[in-house]
Design an enzyme around this catalytic site. Structure first.
Site, PDB file in Angstrom:
ATOM      1  N   SER A 160       1.080  -1.055   0.116  1.00 15.14           N
ATOM      2  CA  SER A 160       0.131  -0.053  -0.030  1.00 15.14           C
ATOM      3  C   SER A 160       0.846   1.190   0.081  1.00 15.14           C
ATOM      4  CB  SER A 160      -0.991   0.031   1.151  1.00 15.14           C
ATOM      5  OG  SER A 160      -2.128   0.831   1.187  1.00 15.14           O
ATOM      6  N   ASP A 189      -9.665  -4.574  -4.959  1.00 20.03           N
ATOM      7  CA  ASP A 189      -9.118  -3.669  -4.109  1.00 20.03           C
ATOM      8  C   ASP A 189      -9.899  -2.383  -3.894  1.00 20.03           C
ATOM      9  OD1 ASP A 189      -7.546  -2.006  -2.620  1.00 20.03           O
ATOM     10  OD2 ASP A 189      -5.627  -3.003  -3.123  1.00 20.03           O
ATOM     11  N   HIS A 207      -8.096  -5.437  -0.506  1.00 23.07           N
ATOM     12  CA  HIS A 207      -6.535  -4.755  -0.243  1.00 23.07           C
ATOM     13  C   HIS A 207      -5.803  -5.686   0.529  1.00 23.07           C
ATOM     14  CE1 HIS A 207      -4.074  -1.312  -0.484  1.00 23.07           C
ATOM     15  NE2 HIS A 207      -4.102  -1.344   0.943  1.00 23.07           N
TER      16      HIS A 207
END
Length: 221
Positions: free
Chosen positions: A116, A170, A201
Site C-alpha cells: 500500500s 481492491d 486490499h
C-alpha cells in the site's frame, strides 16, 4: 537516525537484505509473520528489515494520529499529495539502505518491498536511488509524485526488476491506479512482473508463492 525496526535474520551473517515497508496504520510487526511462509531453504542468508513509520495525523482518517509514511488527503490518493511527507520517507529509506551497506550488504543485494503506501515509498525511493538494487516489490500500491518522476528517476535503477501484485477487488488502491502506474513504468522500460489476484486490499497465498519464485531469481538461488 534510522527508523526503529523489527529485524529477522534467516541465518547468521546475512549477505542479502529485504527492507519491507508496512501499510497505513500498521507497524513493522505487520509483515514479520510472512517470513516463514515466504522464505525458501535454497535462499542465501537474509536479513528482513521491517521499519516502523513515524506517527502523524492522517487527514483522510479525520486527522487521527497513526503510523504513516505520508499524509493522505483525498481518497483518490493523487489529489494534494503530501510531497513533504513522501520525500522525508524516501530519505528514511535511503538511510536504511546505507545502514545495510555499513553492515556489509551491498546495494545490489538489497530488495525494497512495501504494501500500500509502503509500496508507494518503496517504488519512489528505489527508482530514485543512485545505486542499483536487486529489485523492488510493490504490493497493492501505486507510484506517487509522477509529475517529478521523469526527471528524478535514477538510471542506476532504470532496469531494476519490479514485482507488482494487486487485488482485482481492491477498494483502497483501485486496480486502475496500479495499472496506470505499471503502464507508466513499462513505457519507460522498467521490467515489471505484473500479477493480479481475486482479493481485496490484502495479500494472498498465491501471491506469496509467486513472490517466492520471483525472489529466488533475484537472490541467485
Amino acid at each position: 537516525m534510522p527508523l526503529p525496526t523489527v529485524e529477522i535474520e534467516t541465518a547468521p551473517n546475512p549477505g542479502h537484505s529485504v527492507i519491507w515497508l508496512h501499510g497505513l496504520g500498521a507497524d513493522g510487526n505487520d509483515f514479520a509473520p510472512i517470513v516463514p511462509e515466504l522464505v525458501s531453504p535454497a535462499w542465501p542468508a537474509l536479513r528482513f528489515v521491517f521499519p516502523h513509520a513515524p506517527v502523524r495525523p492522517v487527514t483522510v482518517n479525520g486527522g487521527m494520529p497513526m503510523r504513516a509514511w505520508y499524509d493522505i488527503v483525498g481518497v483518490d490518493l493523487i489529489s494534494r499529495q503530501d510531497e513533504t511527507g513522501m520525500r522525508a520517507s524516501i530519505a528514511s529509506v535511503d538511510a536504511l539502505i546505507a545502514r545495510e551497506n555499513e553492515r556489509g550488504v551491498p546495494t545490489s543485494n538489497i530488495l525494497l518491498a512495501g504494501f500500500s503506501q509502503g509500496g508507494a515509498i518503496a517504488l519512489s525511493a528505489g527508482l530514485r536511488y543512485g545505486e542499483a538494487l536487486a529489485g523492488i516489490i510493490a504490493l497493492s500500491t501505486y507510484l506517487p509524485l509522477q509529475d517529478a518522476f521523469g526527471t528524478e528517476r535514477h538510471l542506476a535503477n532504470g532496469r531494476t526488476p519490479v514485482f507488482w501484485g494487486h487485488g482485482t477487488a481492491d477498494p483502497i488502491v483501485p486496480l486502475t491506479r496500479g495499472v496506470n502506474s505499471r503502464d507508466l513504468l513499462q513505457s519507460m522500460g522498467y521490467p515489471v512482473s505484473w500479477h493480479t489476484y481475486p482479493m481485496p486490499h490484502s495479500v494472498c497465498a498465491e501471491e506469496v508463492a509467486d513472490l517466492r519464485q520471483w525472489m529466488t531469481v533475484r537472490l541467485g538461488a
